[in-house]
Design an enzyme around this catalytic site. Structure first.
Site, mmCIF file in Angstrom:
data_model
loop_
_atom_site.group_PDB
_atom_site.id
_atom_site.type_symbol
_atom_site.label_atom_id
_atom_site.label_comp_id
_atom_site.label_asym_id
_atom_site.label_seq_id
_atom_site.Cartn_x
_atom_site.Cartn_y
_atom_site.Cartn_z
ATOM 1 N N THR A 106 47.842 35.911 54.356
ATOM 2 C CA THR A 106 47.510 36.232 52.967
ATOM 3 C C THR A 106 48.000 35.123 52.040
ATOM 4 O O THR A 106 48.459 34.065 52.505
ATOM 5 C CB THR A 106 48.045 37.645 52.609
ATOM 6 O OG1 THR A 106 47.559 37.995 51.321
ATOM 7 C CG2 THR A 106 49.553 37.731 52.643
ATOM 8 N N LYS A 117 45.805 31.010 53.213
ATOM 9 C CA LYS A 117 44.539 31.215 53.926
ATOM 10 C C LYS A 117 43.810 29.914 54.260
ATOM 11 O O LYS A 117 43.145 29.827 55.292
ATOM 12 C CB LYS A 117 43.621 32.132 53.112
ATOM 13 C CG LYS A 117 44.126 33.575 53.082
ATOM 14 C CD LYS A 117 43.149 34.479 52.373
ATOM 15 C CE LYS A 117 43.697 35.897 52.295
ATOM 16 N NZ LYS A 117 42.770 36.831 51.675
ATOM 17 N N ASP A 175 37.800 39.438 55.333
ATOM 18 C CA ASP A 175 37.811 39.936 53.948
ATOM 19 C C ASP A 175 36.428 40.385 53.484
ATOM 20 O O ASP A 175 36.283 41.441 52.858
ATOM 21 C CB ASP A 175 38.324 38.850 52.993
ATOM 22 C CG ASP A 175 39.828 38.659 53.098
ATOM 23 O OD1 ASP A 175 40.525 39.610 53.480
ATOM 24 O OD2 ASP A 175 40.293 37.543 52.800
ATOM 25 N N TYR A 222 44.996 45.282 44.144
ATOM 26 C CA TYR A 222 45.315 46.708 44.104
ATOM 27 C C TYR A 222 46.770 46.845 43.716
ATOM 28 O O TYR A 222 47.585 45.947 43.935
ATOM 29 C CB TYR A 222 45.071 47.356 45.475
ATOM 30 C CG TYR A 222 45.577 46.527 46.610
ATOM 31 C CD1 TYR A 222 46.905 46.573 47.001
ATOM 32 C CD2 TYR A 222 44.727 45.642 47.282
ATOM 33 C CE1 TYR A 222 47.375 45.783 48.030
ATOM 34 C CE2 TYR A 222 45.192 44.845 48.302
ATOM 35 C CZ TYR A 222 46.514 44.921 48.671
ATOM 36 O OH TYR A 222 46.979 44.121 49.668
#
Ligand code: ATR
Length: 281
Positions: A65, A69, A106, A221
């Site tokens: 993450t 990446k 993803d 999120y």
């Protein structure tokens, strides 16, 4: 006696907030796979050596993450076609010949969430994707496969959006520019793929992108509504969703790559949401 579980994890910086150990723990329990999944907080300068060391000690797979990446794509010995398109890797897997395979789950995660969990049909819809970093690059091809009427990529730094869309122009109707190039009409779907939410910020896009039928989706999120979702709700969007479903779906794709079984995501998403409600302030 039970065999030692296989070692997996997520590598990022920072990564302490990650829900991936919770999600993969539930996947392992559900499928009966002997998987141990841990957090690895590693600074960019140490990324390469840390990953090579992890795999040389018997590690089987890593989720990757922010901010690693692209480095992971450079490190992998081989890339899946979707990781190659994305130019970024969120999943590393050790193959039988000890080579490192880089994948990017993803985009598939976003598409599964939109289509299967949320029932959002992108075909012939106008889609605005905000941001032009690694997160955007990973989802452009899978979104274009869904045949939107138009996919507009808008970024704070317009040149980045323009150069990004040039790499995907062969796949469908896509154009890119700055926040001033978005146009005055509402979109059917607005996706925030910037990292602005991580620092409590809001991309400065015009509220005119939102109409009464617009669905707003934040790939970020948090326990509470992200700034983007608050803003979207304040401007009367039809629906505001954060990326918890994408998180669980991309994890399921990674788990599938590693173990050959795709776990059921609905119970895990429900457990995650229950945990969030229980733990909310
Ligand atoms: P990621 O891999 O998460 O996409 P990145 O490659 O660093 O990370 O890209 C971050 C994206 O978020 C970029 O599109 C960035 O815009 P710039 O290219 O102009 O830097 C965007 N971004 C970050 N903070 C932002 C903010 N406060 N407002 C608007 N866009 C922001």
């Amino acid at each position: 006696m039970n065999a030692e579980p296989d070692q997996y994890g997520v590598i990022g910086h920072p990564v302490a907030h990650s829900w991936s150990p919770f999600i993969h723990g539930l996947f392992a329990r559900q499928t009966g796979e002997a998987v141990l999944y841990r957090l690895h907080d590693v600074a960019p300068a140490d990324f390469r050596n840390y990953v090579l060391d992890f795999f040389s000690r018997g590690g089987r797979g890593l989720n990757v993450t922010v901010p690693h990446k692209v480095a992971a794509a450079e490190l992998a010995n081989e890339l899946t076609p979707r990781a190659q398109r994305a130019g970024a890797v969120n999943t590393l897997a050790l193959e039988r010949d000890n080579r490192l395979l880089g994948d990017n789950t993803d985009g598939a995660g976003l598409v599964h969430d939109l289509r299967d969990n949320l029932g959002i049909d992108v075909r012939r819809r106008r889609v605005l994707l905000v941001g032009a970093g690694g997160a955007t690059r990973g989802v452009l091809a899978p979104l274009l496969v869904l045949q939107p009427a138009e996919l507009v990529v808008a970024n704070r730094t317009p040149e980045r959006a323009a150069s990004l869309v040039a790499d995907f122009a062969d796949l469908g109707p896509i154009r890119g520019g700055g926040f001033g190039d978005i146009g005055g009409d509402p979109y059917d779907l607005v996706i925030n793929a910037t990292s602005a939410s991580l620092s409590g910020e809001l991309p400065a896009i015009p509220p005119s992108v939102i109409g009464a039928g617009t669905v707003c989706y934040d790939m970020a999120y948090s326990r509470n509504a992200t700034p983007f979702l608050k803003w979207a709700q304040e401007h009367g969007c039809a629906r505001a969703v954060q990326g918890w479903g994408m998180l669980v779906e991309q994890a399921a794709e990674s788990f599938h790559l590693w173990r050959g079984v795709r776990p059921q995501t609905a119970p895990v998403l429900a457990a995650l949401q229950e945990r969030l409600v229980v733990n909310s302030p």
